[in-house]
Design a protein around this motif. Structure first.
Motif, PDB file in Angstrom:
ATOM      1  N   LEU A 107       0.831  -1.201   0.000  1.00 28.64           N
ATOM      2  CA  LEU A 107       0.000   0.000   0.000  1.00 28.64           C
ATOM      3  C   LEU A 107       0.868   1.254   0.000  1.00 28.64           C
ATOM      4  O   LEU A 107       0.611   2.192  -0.754  1.00 28.64           O
ATOM      5  N   THR A 166       0.970   3.955  -3.048  1.00 34.10           N
ATOM      6  CA  THR A 166       0.578   5.327  -2.711  1.00 34.10           C
ATOM      7  C   THR A 166       1.681   6.307  -3.094  1.00 34.10           C
ATOM      8  O   THR A 166       1.423   7.329  -3.745  1.00 34.10           O
ATOM      9  N   ARG A 167       2.913   6.007  -2.699  1.00 31.30           N
ATOM     10  CA  ARG A 167       4.033   6.901  -3.055  1.00 31.30           C
ATOM     11  C   ARG A 167       4.158   7.030  -4.567  1.00 31.30           C
ATOM     12  O   ARG A 167       4.355   8.135  -5.090  1.00 31.30           O
ATOM     13  N   ARG A 182       1.878   6.541  -6.932  1.00 26.44           N
ATOM     14  CA  ARG A 182       0.745   7.250  -7.529  1.00 26.44           C
ATOM     15  C   ARG A 182       0.821   8.743  -7.233  1.00 26.44           C
ATOM     16  O   ARG A 182       0.618   9.568  -8.120  1.00 26.44           O
ATOM     17  N   ARG A 199      -3.557  14.660  -4.198  1.00 27.92           N
ATOM     18  CA  ARG A 199      -2.808  13.799  -3.267  1.00 27.92           C
ATOM     19  C   ARG A 199      -3.745  13.157  -2.257  1.00 27.92           C
ATOM     20  O   ARG A 199      -3.667  11.955  -1.999  1.00 27.92           O
ATOM     21  N   HIS A 227      -5.836  10.340  -3.860  1.00 29.24           N
ATOM     22  CA  HIS A 227      -5.089   9.089  -4.040  1.00 29.24           C
ATOM     23  C   HIS A 227      -4.877   8.364  -2.717  1.00 29.24           C
ATOM     24  O   HIS A 227      -5.027   7.142  -2.653  1.00 29.24           O
ATOM     25  N   VAL A 228      -4.542   9.097  -1.681  1.00 28.13           N
ATOM     26  CA  VAL A 228      -4.332   8.464  -0.365  1.00 28.13           C
ATOM     27  C   VAL A 228      -5.605   7.758   0.088  1.00 28.13           C
ATOM     28  O   VAL A 228      -5.569   6.591   0.487  1.00 28.13           O
ATOM     29  N   LEU A 269      -6.723   4.779  -2.507  1.00 27.79           N
ATOM     30  CA  LEU A 269      -5.848   3.609  -2.430  1.00 27.79           C
ATOM     31  C   LEU A 269      -6.019   2.868  -1.113  1.00 27.79           C
ATOM     32  O   LEU A 269      -6.004   1.637  -1.073  1.00 27.79           O
ATOM     33  N   TYR A 270      -6.190   3.603  -0.028  1.00 31.01           N
ATOM     34  CA  TYR A 270      -6.408   2.955   1.269  1.00 31.01           C
ATOM     35  C   TYR A 270      -7.713   2.152   1.225  1.00 31.01           C
ATOM     36  O   TYR A 270      -7.764   0.998   1.650  1.00 31.01           O
ATOM     37  N   TYR A 328       2.515   9.709   5.408  1.00 28.32           N
ATOM     38  CA  TYR A 328       1.671  10.863   5.120  1.00 28.32           C
ATOM     39  C   TYR A 328       2.444  12.170   5.323  1.00 28.32           C
ATOM     40  O   TYR A 328       2.220  13.140   4.615  1.00 28.32           O
TER      41      TYR A 328
END
Length: 189
Positions: free
Chosen positions: A68, A72-73, A75, A86, A89-90, A93-94, A133
């Motif tokens: 994950l 995330t990084r 993307r 940002r 996406h966070v 994706l979570y 984060y």
């Protein structure tokens, strides 16, 4: 004649099979002996890769989290320029991760908590995500309190994702609400 697996290939095979056992039979059944039997290898092979059941569970947990974090990084670095992108996406994706592996992940973390050395695993998970984060939202630290806001943000993401997984909150509403809440919290400084 089948090709002999390399050490890393065998390890990945055992981790993959562990997830099958976990999903099929539950965390209580997942032991190194069960894993060895299912994989058709000797117990020493399983023990040489993981040393203990607790370590196997930890490796499974770490694998989920690292995937994950990596996605995330990638993307955010590749596609997200604005704060809103940002955050989107966070959150997305979570939630995707929770939908795909939430029950397995929760079973692993719950099983790990039974071991004294992992009793604080949920705190470790939170702190790990806060560090990630912090990287992604470092430009929002105008008052020196970003870490505190990120702890609250992680808690909100985690709890709303759980509620969504339990069908208590519709997915689209959850994502939209979280995105607005996070943007607000990050711009609050």
């Amino acid at each position: 004649m089948r090709k002999r697996l390399s050490k890393d290939e065998r390890r990945q095979q055992l981790l993959d099979l562990s997830l099958v056992i976990l999903e099929r039979d539950g965390a209580d059944v997942l032991t190194l002996a069960t894993l060895a039997q299912e994989a058709g290898v000797t117990k020493p092979v399983a023990y040489s890769h993981f040393q203990s059941r607790a370590n196997l569970l930890y490796q499974l947990y770490a694998r989920f989290d690292q995937r994950l974090v990596d996605v995330t990084r990638q993307r955010v670095a590749g596609q997200a320029r604005s704060l809103q992108e940002r955050v989107h996406h966070v959150v997305a994706l979570y939630f995707d991760c929770v939908r795909q592996c939430g029950p397995q992940y929760e079973a692993i973390v719950s099983a790990l908590m039974a071991y004294p050395e992992y009793k604080d695993i949920r705190t470790d998970i939170r702190n790990s995500f806060v560090r990630v984060y912090r990287e992604l939202f470092s430009d929002c630290d105008t008052d020196g309190c970003l870490s505190y806001r990120l702890v609250a943000i992680f808690g909100a993401i985690e709890e709303v994702a759980k509620a969504t997984m339990e069908n208590q909150v519709p997915y689209d509403q959850a994502v939209g609400t979280l995105e607005r809440l996070i943007i607000s919290a990050l711009q609050e400084a």
